[in-house]
Design a protein around this motif. Structure first.
Motif, PDB file in Angstrom:
ATOM      1  N   ARG A 151      53.813  34.444  44.007  1.00 11.13           N
ATOM      2  CA  ARG A 151      54.805  33.813  43.464  1.00 11.13           C
ATOM      3  C   ARG A 151      54.833  32.474  42.354  1.00 11.13           C
ATOM      4  O   ARG A 151      54.971  31.498  43.403  1.00 11.13           O
ATOM      5  CB  ARG A 151      56.065  33.861  43.362  1.00 11.13           C
ATOM      6  N   HIS A 152      54.037  32.303  41.382  1.00 16.04           N
ATOM      7  CA  HIS A 152      53.404  31.019  40.627  1.00 16.04           C
ATOM      8  C   HIS A 152      53.686  31.418  38.949  1.00 16.04           C
ATOM      9  O   HIS A 152      52.895  32.658  38.589  1.00 16.04           O
ATOM     10  CB  HIS A 152      52.192  30.748  40.683  1.00 16.04           C
ATOM     11  N   PRO A 153      54.375  30.220  38.394  1.00 17.58           N
ATOM     12  CA  PRO A 153      54.565  30.983  36.741  1.00 17.58           C
ATOM     13  C   PRO A 153      53.203  30.894  36.284  1.00 17.58           C
ATOM     14  O   PRO A 153      53.322  31.160  34.913  1.00 17.58           O
ATOM     15  CB  PRO A 153      55.423  29.682  36.416  1.00 17.58           C
ATOM     16  N   ALA A 154      52.697  30.429  36.675  1.00 11.92           N
ATOM     17  CA  ALA A 154      51.232  30.160  36.291  1.00 11.92           C
ATOM     18  C   ALA A 154      50.430  31.654  35.863  1.00 11.92           C
ATOM     19  O   ALA A 154      49.660  32.326  35.258  1.00 11.92           O
ATOM     20  CB  ALA A 154      49.952  28.903  36.479  1.00 11.92           C
ATOM     21  N   ILE A 155      50.911  32.831  37.013  1.00 12.14           N
ATOM     22  CA  ILE A 155      50.383  33.385  37.325  1.00 12.14           C
ATOM     23  C   ILE A 155      50.849  34.676  35.886  1.00 12.14           C
ATOM     24  O   ILE A 155      51.927  35.104  35.855  1.00 12.14           O
ATOM     25  CB  ILE A 155      50.374  34.794  37.975  1.00 12.14           C
ATOM     26  N   ARG A 156      49.937  35.079  35.063  1.00 13.21           N
ATOM     27  CA  ARG A 156      50.201  36.126  33.926  1.00 13.21           C
ATOM     28  C   ARG A 156      50.491  38.086  34.803  1.00 13.21           C
ATOM     29  O   ARG A 156      51.644  38.572  34.389  1.00 13.21           O
ATOM     30  CB  ARG A 156      50.000  36.043  33.072  1.00 13.21           C
ATOM     31  N   ALA A 157      49.490  38.457  35.617  1.00 13.23           N
ATOM     32  CA  ALA A 157      48.789  39.434  35.599  1.00 13.23           C
ATOM     33  C   ALA A 157      48.228  39.384  36.822  1.00 13.23           C
ATOM     34  O   ALA A 157      47.318  38.751  37.004  1.00 13.23           O
ATOM     35  CB  ALA A 157      49.046  40.328  34.781  1.00 13.23           C
ATOM     36  N   VAL A 158      48.264  40.543  37.904  1.00  9.87           N
ATOM     37  CA  VAL A 158      46.639  41.378  38.635  1.00  9.87           C
ATOM     38  C   VAL A 158      46.581  42.254  38.537  1.00  9.87           C
ATOM     39  O   VAL A 158      47.695  43.168  38.698  1.00  9.87           O
ATOM     40  CB  VAL A 158      47.700  41.052  40.618  1.00  9.87           C
ATOM     41  N   ARG A 159      45.150  41.985  38.540  1.00 14.76           N
ATOM     42  CA  ARG A 159      44.920  44.069  38.341  1.00 14.76           C
ATOM     43  C   ARG A 159      43.416  44.031  39.540  1.00 14.76           C
ATOM     44  O   ARG A 159      42.358  42.722  39.318  1.00 14.76           O
ATOM     45  CB  ARG A 159      45.160  44.121  36.954  1.00 14.76           C
ATOM     46  N   GLY A 160      42.995  44.847  39.581  1.00 11.34           N
ATOM     47  CA  GLY A 160      41.565  46.089  39.391  1.00 11.34           C
ATOM     48  C   GLY A 160      42.082  46.729  40.520  1.00 11.34           C
ATOM     49  O   GLY A 160      42.373  47.303  40.892  1.00 11.34           O
ATOM     50  N   ARG A 161      40.973  47.200  41.325  1.00  9.18           N
ATOM     51  CA  ARG A 161      40.489  48.124  42.183  1.00  9.18           C
ATOM     52  C   ARG A 161      39.437  47.477  42.621  1.00  9.18           C
ATOM     53  O   ARG A 161      38.220  47.598  42.131  1.00  9.18           O
ATOM     54  CB  ARG A 161      40.396  49.183  40.946  1.00  9.18           C
ATOM     55  N   GLY A 162      39.549  48.103  44.208  1.00 11.20           N
ATOM     56  CA  GLY A 162      38.628  47.448  45.230  1.00 11.20           C
ATOM     57  C   GLY A 162      38.109  46.526  44.767  1.00 11.20           C
ATOM     58  O   GLY A 162      39.060  45.794  45.332  1.00 11.20           O
ATOM     59  N   LEU A 163      36.882  45.757  45.237  1.00  9.43           N
ATOM     60  CA  LEU A 163      36.576  44.500  45.142  1.00  9.43           C
ATOM     61  C   LEU A 163      36.228  43.853  43.342  1.00  9.43           C
ATOM     62  O   LEU A 163      35.050  43.368  43.598  1.00  9.43           O
ATOM     63  CB  LEU A 163      35.373  44.512  46.436  1.00  9.43           C
ATOM     64  N   LEU A 164      36.840  44.487  42.533  1.00  7.49           N
ATOM     65  CA  LEU A 164      36.185  44.125  41.183  1.00  7.49           C
ATOM     66  C   LEU A 164      37.918  43.430  40.458  1.00  7.49           C
ATOM     67  O   LEU A 164      38.722  44.624  40.151  1.00  7.49           O
ATOM     68  CB  LEU A 164      36.304  44.828  40.346  1.00  7.49           C
ATOM     69  N   ILE A 165      38.221  42.104  40.570  1.00  5.03           N
ATOM     70  CA  ILE A 165      39.789  41.644  40.572  1.00  5.03           C
ATOM     71  C   ILE A 165      40.185  40.941  39.764  1.00  5.03           C
ATOM     72  O   ILE A 165      39.167  39.851  39.749  1.00  5.03           O
ATOM     73  CB  ILE A 165      40.688  41.240  42.129  1.00  5.03           C
TER      74      ILE A 165
END
Ligand SMILES: Cc1ncc(COP(=O)(O)O)c(C=O)c1O
Length: 242
Positions: A151-165
Motif C-alpha cells: 500500500r503506497h500512493p506511488a503505486i498505480r498498478a501491479v500486473r503480469g503473469r508468471g515471472l514477468l511483472i
C-alpha cells in the motif's frame, strides 16, 4: 475487434505479443488470444506470436499462448533460448509456411550457428528437466500477490503473469528509471519500460529467498518516497493558451 477491421485483401499475417513487454507489461483480457486465433483462421492470415519476452516458461507456461490453449502459426523465440549465454533468435512455423521461402530468399551470417543451436538445445532440456515454467508460475504468483499487498500512493498498478511483472508507478511520485536505479543500489536489477513501469523479469532459477530479498528492497525504496515530486517550473512558452 480492431484487428478484424484492419484486415485488407493483401493482409498476410498478424504479429502480436501475447503480453506486451516493452509497452509496459500489458496483459490482454482473457479470451483475447483465442479471438485473435479465430479471426486469423477465418481470414486465412497467419497468427505470428512474438514470444521473445514471454516465451520459454517465463509466464508460467512454455509459451504465453498456451494459457489460452492457442496455437499460433508461427511463434518467434529469442532471449531465453540462448540460456543467457549466446544470442539466438528463432522463427518457427509449419512446413507449408516455411516452404514459402526458397533458397536464397533470406540470408543471415550467423543464422543456424551450430554453437548457438547446441546451447539452445541444452537450455530447452534444462527448462524441462528443472520444470522452470512451473517454478515461474509458483514464484511469479507469490511475487505478484505480495506486490499487490503493498500500500503506497506511488503505486498505480501491479500486473503480469508468471515471472514477468510490471510495477506501474505514478510519475508524479517517482520515475521508473530512478526507482530501478535505487533498486540496483540495493542489489536488485530491473529495467523500466516507458517512464512509469518497473519491469521485473528475474532469472527463472530465482529462489523464494531471493524473491523475498527483492520484495524487501522494493519496500525499502518505496519507504524513501514520501511525497509527490514538485512539477517542473514552467518555462516561457510552456503555458497553454487561455
Ligand atoms: C518482444 C520482442 N521481440 C523481439 C525482440 C528482438 O529480439 P532480438 O534482440 O533477439 O532480435 C525483442 C528484444 O528485446 C523483444 O523484446
Amino acid at each position: 475487434m480492431a484487428l478484424e477491421a484492419a484486415i485488407r485483401p493483401e493482409t498476410a499475417a498478424f504479429l502480436v505479443e501475447p503480453i506486451q513487454g516493452e509497452a509496459g507489461i500489458v496483459v490482454p483480457p482473457v479470451g483475447y488470444l483465442r479471438a485473435v486465433r479465430e479471426i486469423c483462421s477465418r481470414h486465412n492470415i497467419l497468427m505470428i506470436a512474438d514470444e521473445v519476452q514471454t516465451g520459454l516458461g517465463r509466464t508460467g507456461k512454455l509459451l504465453a499462448c498456451d494459457h489460452e490453449a492457442v496455437k499460433p502459426d508461427a511463434p518467434i523465440l529469442g532471449k531465453a533460448l540462448g540460456g543467457g549465454l549466446l544470442p539466438i533468435p528463432m522463427f518457427l512455423a509449419r512446413a507449408d509456411v516455411m516452404a514459402v521461402f526458397q533458397p536464397g530468399d533470406h540470408g543471415s551470417t550467423f543464422g543456424g550457428n551450430p554453437l548457438a543451436c547446441a546451447v539452445a538445445r541444452t537450455a530447452l532440456e534444462i527448462l524441462e528437466r528443472d520444470q522452470l515454467a512451473q517454478r515461474a508460475e509458483e514464484l511469479g504468483s507469490y511475487l505478484l500477490a505480495r506486490l499487490g499487498e503493498l500500500r503506497h500512493p506511488a503505486i498505480r498498478a501491479v500486473r503480469g503473469r508468471g515471472l514477468l511483472i510490471g510495477l506501474d508507478l505514478w510519475p508524479q511520485w517517482v520515475s521508473a528509471r530512478s526507482f530501478c536505479e535505487e533498486l540496483m543500489r540495493c542489489g536488485v536489477l530491473s529495467k523500466e519500460t516507458h517512464q512509469s513501469v518497473v519491469r521485473l523479469a528475474p532469472p527463472l532459477t530465482i529462489t523464494r529467498a531471493q524473491v523475498d530479498q527483492a520484495l524487501g528492497a522494493i519496500e525499502a525504496v518505496l519507504d524513501t518516497i514520501t511525497s509527490p515530486q514538485p512539477s517542473p517550473t514552467p518555462v516561457r512558452g510552456d503555458a497553454l493558451p487561455a
